[in-house]
Write an enzyme that holds these catalytic residues in place. Sequence first.
Site, PDB file in Angstrom:
ATOM      1  N   GLU A 148       0.818  -1.210   0.000  1.00 59.11           N
ATOM      2  CA  GLU A 148       0.000   0.000   0.000  1.00 59.11           C
ATOM      3  C   GLU A 148       0.854   1.263   0.000  1.00 59.11           C
ATOM      4  OE1 GLU A 148      -3.060  -0.154  -0.621  1.00 59.11           O
ATOM      5  OE2 GLU A 148      -3.138  -2.331  -0.450  1.00 59.11           O
ATOM      6  N   HIS A 171       1.665   2.318  -3.490  1.00 62.41           N
ATOM      7  CA  HIS A 171       0.612   3.142  -4.092  1.00 62.41           C
ATOM      8  C   HIS A 171       0.662   4.573  -3.553  1.00 62.41           C
ATOM      9  CE1 HIS A 171      -1.201  -0.242  -6.046  1.00 62.41           C
ATOM     10  NE2 HIS A 171      -1.587  -0.832  -4.930  1.00 62.41           N
TER      11      HIS A 171
END
Length: 419
Positions: free
Chosen positions: A103, A106
């Site tokens: 994550e 991202h």
Amino acid sequence: MDQSGKSQDPQESVRPQPPEPPEHHDPPKAPTPGRKGSGGGILMGRPFGVPVYVAPSWFLVAALITWVFGGQLERVLPELGAARYLVSLFFAVAFYASVLVHELAHTVAALRFKLPVRRIQLQFFGGVSEIEKETETPGREFVLAFVGPLLSLVLAGVFYAGMHLVEPGTVPGVLLAGLMLSNLIVAIFNLLPGLPLDGGRMLRAVVWKLTGRPMSGTIAAAWVGRALAVTVLFGLPLLTHTGALGNARPEIGGADSLTDALLAAILAAIIWTGAGNSLRMARLRERLPDLTARILTRRAVPVETDTPLSEGLRRANDAGARALVVVDRQGHPTALVREAAIVGVPDHRRPWVAVGTLAQDLKDGMRVSAELAGEDLLEYLRATPATEYLVVEETGEIYGVLSTADVERAFVSAMARRP
């Protein structure tokens, strides 16, 4: 896994709050790590300035992983005894640390593209990076989606290399093998070409590039995501039952089949719901430009603070207006008469109630440009929550009063309309 501008929960009624950016208006003191926060879980830290929350559902999954992996360790390393559950708990934490790295990939890419990230949340079946705005080009969309699985593949490679540095059949060897395999599965699963997975966003970027329309990409990727959900629902139990995933058929019992079916149903529901949410949010974003302050504003008449409410309402009716703005003797606006307060005054008392007693003083941020529209308008209103706002022309002239109730109705109506 999924990174969105909050495609996670678009069904919520707004006031107004898509794409649900973080609070910017004198927020209460930020919660400290390890304590409950407003982000839907326990705040664990702020890497790159982005809060990371652990949802309560994570503890359920961590316990499940600990139990399942502990059972595997009992067969591979029986000498561990009860200590195998401590090793399993370490594996669960390390696995979710890998998900966090996924994550963060991202998040870093989004920040490089000047896209604000509201939060990262670790939850049931993975994590979510809540990116508040859409990318401007399909190329950036592709990169933003691809970096997550890429980092998972890199981690799988790192753990695979680490396996060659330790003795096989030992605790470090088993842990590294498990982390290598789990990160490989995360990467492959997220590369599947359907929303809300990263592969779906990559497919969306490709179709967007080919057609020139982001909505076309979203529709294609969402429907592939729904097809993927149906495939997972029926395909995963079938693969397990036939032994295609590595288990011999005699080893597969009724309890195992039920567990696989339940897991497939949960995964399918998550993918189907995520695909639908992505499609609804994309449709909404296409309609957001229609939400303009000028169109939604109620025309208002200026009144002085000691004007009786009945007289103010009479002037508004004569002018075809629906709101009252309190001005000083020089005609400068100082306050807004609250609609809820007007409704609460009985007709027979209105001649004796001054509008000033029902007004809310104008504060910083309560003046809205009549030219604001779409996400810019919603972002502005969310920055300073209020029930009414003064809408002004670029010259500073009073245009009217904007009610959040009117914006909410317009937003809900935009979500309900079908293309």
